[in-house]
Write an enzyme that holds these catalytic residues in place. Structure first.
Site, short mmCIF file in Angstrom:
data_model
loop_
_atom_site.label_atom_id
_atom_site.label_comp_id
_atom_site.label_asym_id
_atom_site.label_seq_id
_atom_site.Cartn_x
_atom_site.Cartn_y
_atom_site.Cartn_z
N SER A 73 0.85 -1.18 0.00
CA SER A 73 0.00 0.00 0.00
C SER A 73 0.89 1.23 0.00
CB SER A 73 -0.93 0.01 1.22
OG SER A 73 -0.17 0.04 2.43
N THR A 76 0.48 9.19 2.14
CA THR A 76 1.22 10.44 2.10
C THR A 76 2.62 10.29 2.66
OG1 THR A 76 0.24 11.05 4.22
CG2 THR A 76 -0.89 11.81 2.25
N ARG A 79 5.53 4.34 1.14
CA ARG A 79 5.01 3.07 0.65
C ARG A 79 5.33 1.96 1.66
NH1 ARG A 79 4.32 3.94 -4.93
NH2 ARG A 79 4.32 1.73 -5.44
N LYS A 201 8.10 -0.25 5.93
CA LYS A 201 7.47 1.04 5.65
C LYS A 201 8.55 2.04 5.26
CE LYS A 201 3.92 4.03 7.69
NZ LYS A 201 3.09 4.25 8.90
N ASP A 304 -5.78 8.55 15.19
CA ASP A 304 -6.06 8.15 13.81
C ASP A 304 -6.56 6.71 13.77
OD1 ASP A 304 -6.35 8.53 11.11
OD2 ASP A 304 -4.27 8.07 10.63
#
Length: 713
Positions: A73, A76, A79, A201, A304
């Site tokens: 995925s 902002t 990746r 990440k 979040d």
């Protein structure tokens, strides 16, 4: 020198890599070695540039440790990739040392660079662990009890109930949800997860939007996620194993979770076209709230929470991820509003945030939990409003009228009776004209009953979706609710335990092979240099290739001199041979059945640090040690002449002083071996050529020579 293993690659323990340990033990600090590769006459800026280039050169690349399996995925921040820990090649081994013997077997244990696969890895810093929870910072926030934080069952009236231990795959036995043993699935050994699979990440570096890219540093989101994940340790919080820096990008290596709540919701809404089973839903919710309780007990706001950020492993264990917006709220340096004016994805944003609250509490996370619960029931977002975009010129947060309307349509129109502090909200006056025109009744009970097929759990659901943040339940209060502790089905440690066998799970996460970044493609082979190699790659002294190290060093020496001859060939004075001295920089010294090597005199020429001796006692075995050399009073003419010497001790007294007798390999991974000398007659010393009489450089010197060429130009 400490035997600790450091992820930076500078230090190695004696058991894991005797050769590297012997070499690095000569330097008290890695910066000393870096300074040796800086020209003595360079300016301060040039010296710093050279040091940084060397520091970046010796840093181990990401793809030297992990193999990218595909793209998962993007966002902002950058990746996310699926990766597997590289498995070292299995070299032929015999009765080797414990460090080398255990190196091949302990790849997945992660004790060196990636950390253990267990979710209870030891963390550094002052944040609390599961067994070190503080008291409540206020009357509305209670610390997670040890029975809850450890995952022990909580029965009626808060009494801990017996629960079986979670599987060893989680690395802890204190991760069970409440409930009897009949409700918890015991995982067998063949169901353990693959601990060598990770999620990497990649953070994009912050840069100014100009024609020329100018890097400004690490993003605030990356700093928060790194600092918090390194401190947290909980079964329901995703584990950060390693942080790597390469090419001005940050790579965070997390434990891999095969599913997330958004994927599960999508699978039920499109493929199955059926609601999520109650047992699965209750287990997912309990584990989610358990992780949130741990964050709140450690003074952390997630800010979040949404289905895409709630990961679930193949064993049905919830992992809260993406702490990029999380923040410590115990002693903030500035107000929460000044730091981030917009937090929480719009569909899961609490009413006080929508009305411009300058200060907020952990209640905003509990509102998000209630929205996630509603989405698990309806298989679609509960309050799906249209987000008003921010003005790029003013950077002011717009008023989200449509989102508030979606909430009011279900919860009814708020008033002072339901929310006493509503009139003190900064944006309330602008919203009041719309409220007078639309007076909605509360329909939450009907909404819940039509999707849950009953009223079970409605009291808890309604308590999470209160307008007034002071009236919302805290995470610990929600965990102790009767819906979890008294009503069947009870939540389990494996949320998928109630699914039909044999496929008691969900489809695996989609992995995309075609990625725009060629460096992160699965078929990319990184240029691994000798100082990037794992210990078992470099040499296996007790294998069938006892002189593999000499082979590698000789190849490196040849490459270095070829470049020097091309750039600036300069003859070096030949050194006179000695009967008991090593005249060449790579040769054999008399060992006579002992792993210790005699002293090699350094006749004429610059002083050198102690050489590294590779002794052989049994023909195919070997050992490594530090051999002293006589210090010379001659000043050092070249910086590379201060590197250690390498001598190889034979088994039958043979002394080889010609480096050319050691054959080189065209590839580091070559299987070509070198047969040691077994003759009983000593081999006469041969004069060494001038290039080969120089010091063998144990670090990749090609880059250093290129650096000198650039400085001359």
């Amino acid at each position: 020198m400490s035997d600790q293993i450091r992820a930076s690659g500078y230090f190695y323990s004696q058991t894991d890599d005797p050769f590297a340990a012997a070499f690095w033990s000569q330097f008290q600090d890695p910066h000393v070695l870096a300074a040796r590769h800086i020209p003595a006459d360079s300016s301060a800026s040039a010296a710093m540039k050279a040091y940084r280039e060397y520091r970046d050169r010796v840093r181990k690349p990401v793809l030297a440790t992990y193999t990218i399996l595909g793209f998962l995925s993007s966002g902002t921040y950058g990746r996310v990739y699926k990766a597997r820990l590289r498995t070292p090649p299995q070299l032929a081994s015999s009765s080797g040392t414990a460090g080398i013997a255990n190196a091949n077997a302990g790849t997945g244990s992660g004790t060196a660079t990636v950390g253990s696969g267990a979710s209870t890895a030891k963390k550094r810093g002052g944040l609390l662990q599961q067994h070190q929870l503080l008291d409540s910072p206020s009357s509305s926030l209670h610390a997670t009890p040890k029975s809850v934080a450890d995952g022990a069952g909580v029965g009626v009236n808060g009494t801990p109930s017996a629960s079986p231990s979670l599987s060893a795959s989680l690395g802890t036995s204190t991760a069970n949800a409440p409930g009897g043993s009949d409700n918890t699935l015991q995982l067998s050994s063949n169901e353990l997860p693959d601990t060598q699979i990770y999620a990497i990440k990649k953070f994009k570096p912050d840069s100014k939007e100009t024609d020329a890219t100018i890097y400004t540093g690490i993003s605030q989101s990356a700093m928060r996620e790194i600092s918090l994940n390194r401190e947290l340790s909980h079964v329901n919080i995703v584990t950060l194993h390693q942080v790597m820096l390469e090419d001005k990008a940050i790579y965070m290596v997390f434990e891999y979770a095969e599913h997330d709540l958004l994927q599960i919701i999508h699978y039920h809404s499109t493929a199955l076209r059926a609601p999520i089973p109650l047992a699965v839903l209750k287990s997912l919710l309990w584990q989610l709230i358990n992780g949130v309780a741990y964050l709140h007990a450690n003074w952390i706001l997630h800010r979040d929470l949404k289905p895409a950020n709630i990961l679930v492993t193949s064993q049905g264990v919830v992992k809260i991820g993406d702490l990029g917006l999380a923040r410590l709220y115990s002693s903030p340096l500035q107000s929460l509003y000044n730091g981030d004016k917009v937090v929480v994805t719009i569909w899961y944003r609490a009413p006080e945030l929508l009305l411009g609250a300058r200060h907020y509490t952990t209640a905003i996370d509990m509102w998000s939990v209630g929205c996630i619960w509603g989405e698990l029931l309806a298989l679609r977002p509960m309050f799906k409003g249209e987000e008003a975009k921010m003005d790029p010129k003013t950077k002011a947060a717009p008023f989200q009228t449509d989102q508030l309307k979606r909430i009011v349509e279900v919860l009814g129109t708020p008033n002072k009776d339901r929310w006493p502090a509503i009139e003190s909200m900064p944006d309330y006056k602008g919203w009041w004209p719309h409220l007078r025109l639309d007076n909605y009744p509360k329909t939450l009970s009907r909404w819940y009953a039509t999707r849950n097929k009953g009223d079970d759990g409605y009291e808890l659901f309604n308590s999470l979706l209160q307008y007034d943040p002071e009236q919302r339940l805290t995470a610990n209060q929600a965990l102790e609710h009767a819906w979890f502790t008294a009503q069947d089905p009870k939540p389990t440690a494996n949320a998928f335990s109630s699914l039909a066998k044999p496929h008691a799970t969900y489809p695996n996460r989609r992995v995309i092979q075609d990625d725009m970044d060629p460096k992160m493609k699965s078929n990319y082979v990184p240029p691994i240099k000798s100082h990037h190699m794992q210990p078992w790659h470099q040499v296996n002294l007790n294998s069938s290739q006892p002189h593999r190290l000499a082979q590698l060093m000789y190849q490196q020496e040849q490459m270095r001199h070829q470049q020097m001859q091309t750039q600036a060939p300069a003859p070096a004075p030949a050194q006179p041979p000695a009967a008991t001295a090593v005249t060449g920089r790579l040769g054999h010294a008399v060992g006579a059945g002992s792993s210790a090597v005699g002293t090699a005199a350094n006749v004429g020429g610059p002083a050198a640090p102690p050489p590294i001796a590779i002794g052989s006692t049994a023909g195919t075995g070997g050992a490594i040690g530090i051999q002293s050399s006589a210090a010379s009073t001659a000043p050092s003419q070249h910086m590379y002449n201060n590197n250690p010497l390498i001598t190889i001790a034979g088994t039958n007294g043979g002394t080889i002083s010609n480096p050319a007798t050691v054959r080189s390999s065209h590839s580091i991974g070559s299987t070509e071996s070198i047969t040691p000398t077994t003759s009983s007659q000593p081999i006469p010393a041969q004069p060494s050529s001038a290039p080969l009489a120089r010091t063998t450089n144990l670090v990749a010197t090609a880059t250093r020579n290129q650096q000198r060429k650039r400085q001359r130009n």
